[in-house]
Design an enzyme around this catalytic site. Structure first.
Site, PDB file in Angstrom:
ATOM      1  N   HIS A   1       5.025  73.674  35.892  1.00 61.20           N
ATOM      2  CA  HIS A   1       6.309  73.249  35.327  1.00 61.20           C
ATOM      3  C   HIS A   1       6.733  71.913  35.937  1.00 61.20           C
ATOM      4  O   HIS A   1       7.069  70.953  35.227  1.00 61.20           O
ATOM      5  CB  HIS A   1       7.350  74.331  35.600  1.00 61.20           C
ATOM      6  N   GLU A   2       6.699  71.839  37.266  1.00 65.54           N
ATOM      7  CA  GLU A   2       7.113  70.613  37.947  1.00 65.54           C
ATOM      8  C   GLU A   2       6.113  69.482  37.698  1.00 65.54           C
ATOM      9  O   GLU A   2       6.499  68.306  37.571  1.00 65.54           O
ATOM     10  CB  GLU A   2       7.266  70.869  39.447  1.00 65.54           C
TER      11      GLU A   2
ATOM     12  N   HIS B   1       6.896  67.777  34.412  1.00 64.42           N
ATOM     13  CA  HIS B   1       7.988  66.813  34.558  1.00 64.42           C
ATOM     14  C   HIS B   1       7.464  65.504  35.163  1.00 64.42           C
ATOM     15  O   HIS B   1       7.750  64.408  34.674  1.00 64.42           O
ATOM     16  CB  HIS B   1       9.074  67.370  35.483  1.00 64.42           C
TER      17      HIS B   1
END
Length: 263
Positions: free
Chosen positions: A64-65, A68
């Site tokens: 997820h990170e 980003h």
């Protein structure tokens, strides 16, 4: 900033994006514990399910990170590599407590996929509202993709052939991904959903909402404690998972196995 300069920075940062041994170790734990559940090698299915779900959940948080960070890099923030975000190392996040520790704690205590989030992006380097929105959307889209991948065996008829305990572990982990995606996409300051729409708001509106960003996640969790809201929320989760034929009983049993300490 030109595409050429981004590519040059990308080449210079090969060491900054080399996959971290810590992340590889977490993936190894997920693989080994998943095999233990599948093969019924472990006498205590609950502990193996616990390791599989927690490690799988941490892997999804790292991805997820990473999403980003990677989208920010290609949107113009070439400082991302130096921060270590491209290594998938959970210890490199600016707020490891929010990104990793708290989400894992809430999974253990409440069975809720709490969205984390903490990669520091230098927004001033990025031009264009669509790019800012895409950077915010990239993380939750990873959770969506992870959830679909975990639920595919159910949609393809694995209920009749795969080990029940393994399917229950998959169902519970998939539920965590669905809850994380839905919660993170809420247009609440501090969450990715707000980050998607923020570039399109007026400067005045952004200044008014900015002080609430640090409390957004806590506010959402507080609202979920309201019984009526909680019931409707999990009904929505069941509906989404039902699209790919994941039985609610499997999610519940997966959570029961996960909480091996209650036996």
């Amino acid at each position: 900033m030109s595409v050429t300069s981004i590519r040059r920075a990308d080449r210079r940062g090969d060491s900054d994006r080399r996959i971290s041994p810590i992340f590889l170790a977490i993936v190894a734990v997920m693989a080994v514990s998943g095999w233990a559940v599948w093969s019924q090698f472990a006498s205590d299915h609950g502990f193996a399910v616990f390791l599989f779900v927690v490690s799988g959940w941490v892997v999804s948080l790292c991805l997820h990170e990473y999403a980003h960070a990677r989208s920010a890099l290609h949107s113009g923030d070439i400082s991302i590599g130096a921060k270590g975000y491209l290594t998938l190392n959970p210890l490199k996040y600016t707020h490891a407590l929010l990104s990793i520790v708290l989400p894992v704690v809430f999974v253990i205590l409440g069975g809720i996929g709490l969205p984390g989030g903490a990669v520091f992006i230098e927004r001033g380097r990025i031009q264009g509202r669509w790019r800012h929105s895409l950077i915010s959307a990239a993380g939750p889209l990873v959770n969506v993709a992870f959830a679909v991948l975990l639920m595919l065996p159910f949609a393809l008829g694995a209920l009749d052939s795969w080990p029940t305990e393994f399917l229950c572990a998959l169902a519970f982990l998939a539920m965590l991904q669905v809850t994380a995606a839905i919660l993170n996409l809420l247009p609440v300051p501090g969450l990715d959903g707000y980050g998607i729409i923020e570039p399109w708001l007026s400067p005045t509106a952004r200044r008014q909402f900015e002080p609430f960003a640090q409390f957004g996640l806590l506010a959402v969790f507080g609202v979920l404690w309201i019984p009526a809201v909680n019931v409707k929320f999990f009904h929505a989760i069941d509906t989404v998972m039902g699209w790919l034929h994941v039985p609610r009983d499997y999610v519940d049993f997966g959570y029961t196995l996960f909480q091996f300490w209650r036996k």
